[in-house]
Design a protein around this motif. Sequence first.
Motif, PDB file in Angstrom:
ATOM      1  N   ASP A  65      85.104 101.183  42.448  1.00 17.04           N
ATOM      2  CA  ASP A  65      84.448 100.034  41.814  1.00 17.04           C
ATOM      3  C   ASP A  65      83.014 100.375  41.413  1.00 17.04           C
ATOM      4  O   ASP A  65      82.579 100.060  40.303  1.00 17.04           O
ATOM      5  CB  ASP A  65      84.433  98.823  42.755  1.00 17.04           C
ATOM      6  CG  ASP A  65      85.783  98.140  42.875  1.00 17.04           C
ATOM      7  OD1 ASP A  65      86.704  98.472  42.092  1.00 17.04           O
ATOM      8  OD2 ASP A  65      85.929  97.277  43.758  1.00 17.04           O
ATOM      9  N   ILE A  66      82.278 101.038  42.300  1.00 21.24           N
ATOM     10  CA  ILE A  66      80.902 101.417  41.980  1.00 21.24           C
ATOM     11  C   ILE A  66      80.889 102.398  40.811  1.00 21.24           C
ATOM     12  O   ILE A  66      80.047 102.293  39.907  1.00 21.24           O
ATOM     13  CB  ILE A  66      80.188 102.010  43.214  1.00 21.24           C
ATOM     14  CG1 ILE A  66      79.990 100.929  44.278  1.00 21.24           C
ATOM     15  CG2 ILE A  66      78.843 102.632  42.837  1.00 21.24           C
ATOM     16  CD1 ILE A  66      79.528 101.458  45.623  1.00 21.24           C
ATOM     17  N   ALA A  67      81.818 103.331  40.801  1.00 24.85           N
ATOM     18  CA  ALA A  67      81.907 104.280  39.683  1.00 24.85           C
ATOM     19  C   ALA A  67      82.119 103.535  38.362  1.00 24.85           C
ATOM     20  O   ALA A  67      81.496 103.869  37.347  1.00 24.85           O
ATOM     21  CB  ALA A  67      83.044 105.276  39.922  1.00 24.85           C
ATOM     22  N   GLY A  68      82.973 102.532  38.384  1.00 23.73           N
ATOM     23  CA  GLY A  68      83.205 101.742  37.171  1.00 23.73           C
ATOM     24  C   GLY A  68      81.958 101.025  36.699  1.00 23.73           C
ATOM     25  O   GLY A  68      81.643 101.006  35.512  1.00 23.73           O
ATOM     26  N   TRP A  69      81.231 100.431  37.640  1.00 23.36           N
ATOM     27  CA  TRP A  69      79.995  99.725  37.270  1.00 23.36           C
ATOM     28  C   TRP A  69      78.922 100.691  36.783  1.00 23.36           C
ATOM     29  O   TRP A  69      78.167 100.375  35.858  1.00 23.36           O
ATOM     30  CB  TRP A  69      79.493  98.864  38.429  1.00 23.36           C
ATOM     31  CG  TRP A  69      80.338  97.644  38.571  1.00 23.36           C
ATOM     32  CD1 TRP A  69      81.219  97.364  39.570  1.00 23.36           C
ATOM     33  CD2 TRP A  69      80.432  96.549  37.656  1.00 23.36           C
ATOM     34  NE1 TRP A  69      81.844  96.164  39.328  1.00 23.36           N
ATOM     35  CE2 TRP A  69      81.376  95.649  38.172  1.00 23.36           C
ATOM     36  CE3 TRP A  69      79.802  96.251  36.448  1.00 23.36           C
ATOM     37  CZ2 TRP A  69      81.713  94.459  37.511  1.00 23.36           C
ATOM     38  CZ3 TRP A  69      80.128  95.071  35.798  1.00 23.36           C
ATOM     39  CH2 TRP A  69      81.077  94.196  36.327  1.00 23.36           C
ATOM     40  N   LEU A  70      78.857 101.880  37.371  1.00 19.56           N
ATOM     41  CA  LEU A  70      77.917 102.889  36.873  1.00 19.56           C
ATOM     42  C   LEU A  70      78.264 103.287  35.445  1.00 19.56           C
ATOM     43  O   LEU A  70      77.371 103.482  34.610  1.00 19.56           O
ATOM     44  CB  LEU A  70      77.909 104.120  37.786  1.00 19.56           C
ATOM     45  CG  LEU A  70      77.256 103.950  39.152  1.00 19.56           C
ATOM     46  CD1 LEU A  70      77.509 105.188  40.014  1.00 19.56           C
ATOM     47  CD2 LEU A  70      75.770 103.678  39.020  1.00 19.56           C
ATOM     48  N   ILE A 103      76.912 110.227  34.478  1.00 15.47           N
ATOM     49  CA  ILE A 103      77.283 111.408  35.258  1.00 15.47           C
ATOM     50  C   ILE A 103      77.641 111.000  36.683  1.00 15.47           C
ATOM     51  O   ILE A 103      78.648 111.452  37.248  1.00 15.47           O
ATOM     52  CB  ILE A 103      76.141 112.444  35.250  1.00 15.47           C
ATOM     53  CG1 ILE A 103      75.963 113.022  33.838  1.00 15.47           C
ATOM     54  CG2 ILE A 103      76.400 113.553  36.270  1.00 15.47           C
ATOM     55  CD1 ILE A 103      74.658 113.789  33.653  1.00 15.47           C
ATOM     56  N   ALA A 104      76.825 110.118  37.259  1.00 10.08           N
ATOM     57  CA  ALA A 104      77.092 109.651  38.619  1.00 10.08           C
ATOM     58  C   ALA A 104      78.442 108.940  38.700  1.00 10.08           C
ATOM     59  O   ALA A 104      79.156 109.077  39.699  1.00 10.08           O
ATOM     60  CB  ALA A 104      75.969 108.710  39.084  1.00 10.08           C
ATOM     61  N   ALA A 105      78.806 108.204  37.654  1.00  9.33           N
ATOM     62  CA  ALA A 105      80.103 107.514  37.645  1.00  9.33           C
ATOM     63  C   ALA A 105      81.253 108.519  37.745  1.00  9.33           C
ATOM     64  O   ALA A 105      82.176 108.333  38.548  1.00  9.33           O
ATOM     65  CB  ALA A 105      80.245 106.676  36.370  1.00  9.33           C
ATOM     66  N   TRP A 106      81.196 109.579  36.956  1.00 10.43           N
ATOM     67  CA  TRP A 106      82.260 110.586  36.992  1.00 10.43           C
ATOM     68  C   TRP A 106      82.320 111.270  38.356  1.00 10.43           C
ATOM     69  O   TRP A 106      83.411 111.474  38.910  1.00 10.43           O
ATOM     70  CB  TRP A 106      82.039 111.630  35.894  1.00 10.43           C
ATOM     71  CG  TRP A 106      82.344 111.124  34.530  1.00 10.43           C
ATOM     72  CD1 TRP A 106      81.441 110.786  33.560  1.00 10.43           C
ATOM     73  CD2 TRP A 106      83.635 110.886  33.968  1.00 10.43           C
ATOM     74  NE1 TRP A 106      82.103 110.354  32.436  1.00 10.43           N
ATOM     75  CE2 TRP A 106      83.440 110.411  32.651  1.00 10.43           C
ATOM     76  CE3 TRP A 106      84.936 111.019  34.442  1.00 10.43           C
ATOM     77  CZ2 TRP A 106      84.501 110.073  31.815  1.00 10.43           C
ATOM     78  CZ3 TRP A 106      85.993 110.687  33.604  1.00 10.43           C
ATOM     79  CH2 TRP A 106      85.769 110.224  32.312  1.00 10.43           C
ATOM     80  N   LEU A 107      81.158 111.630  38.886  1.00 12.65           N
ATOM     81  CA  LEU A 107      81.133 112.309  40.182  1.00 12.65           C
ATOM     82  C   LEU A 107      81.622 111.403  41.309  1.00 12.65           C
ATOM     83  O   LEU A 107      82.364 111.847  42.196  1.00 12.65           O
ATOM     84  CB  LEU A 107      79.718 112.830  40.479  1.00 12.65           C
ATOM     85  CG  LEU A 107      79.230 113.939  39.552  1.00 12.65           C
ATOM     86  CD1 LEU A 107      77.764 114.264  39.840  1.00 12.65           C
ATOM     87  CD2 LEU A 107      80.100 115.173  39.661  1.00 12.65           C
ATOM     88  N   LEU A 108      81.235 110.149  41.272  1.00 17.83           N
ATOM     89  CA  LEU A 108      81.662 109.214  42.305  1.00 17.83           C
ATOM     90  C   LEU A 108      83.171 108.966  42.237  1.00 17.83           C
ATOM     91  O   LEU A 108      83.845 108.879  43.267  1.00 17.83           O
ATOM     92  CB  LEU A 108      80.898 107.898  42.180  1.00 17.83           C
ATOM     93  CG  LEU A 108      80.994 106.953  43.365  1.00 17.83           C
ATOM     94  CD1 LEU A 108      80.547 107.618  44.654  1.00 17.83           C
ATOM     95  CD2 LEU A 108      80.152 105.712  43.098  1.00 17.83           C
ATOM     96  N   LEU A 109      83.702 108.886  41.025  1.00 21.62           N
ATOM     97  CA  LEU A 109      85.149 108.706  40.898  1.00 21.62           C
ATOM     98  C   LEU A 109      85.891 109.940  41.414  1.00 21.62           C
ATOM     99  O   LEU A 109      86.932 109.815  42.077  1.00 21.62           O
ATOM    100  CB  LEU A 109      85.544 108.403  39.448  1.00 21.62           C
ATOM    101  CG  LEU A 109      87.006 108.041  39.258  1.00 21.62           C
ATOM    102  CD1 LEU A 109      87.380 106.800  40.064  1.00 21.62           C
ATOM    103  CD2 LEU A 109      87.314 107.828  37.791  1.00 21.62           C
TER     104      LEU A 109
END
Length: 121
Positions: A65-70, A103-109
């Motif tokens: 969810d956080i990755a999506g919001w990022l 970038i953070a979204a991709w890494l978090l996912l």
Amino acid sequence: MTLNRTLAVFAALNGAMAVMVGAFGAHGAGPAIKTLLTTGAHYQIVHALLALACAVWPLRSRLSDIAGWLAVVGGLVFCVAMILTGREPSFGAVAPVGGVLMIAAWLLLAFAALRNPPSRA
């Protein structure tokens, strides 16, 4: 599978905005801003799709969810920065903030996918 409905709505709205910005870049913008709008729209549509993928992620977790919001916020910040840079070049300094969020979204996912391996049925 549960749907993060709010994230899906914002992902869809980002996708719509990306198409509008891209269309304006292709048909209504002058040559000086056309490249900026095209780049902004491209990044925003890709990250709208990433956010939508996070909204329907089969192993949905707080991390996905956080990755999506990022992805949503990063794509929006980046695209808006590209639009504003055409009018005021100093807004170009805001674009890297959107880039870091994307970038953070991709890494978090990726981390979410590794943390929650699929169950074997």
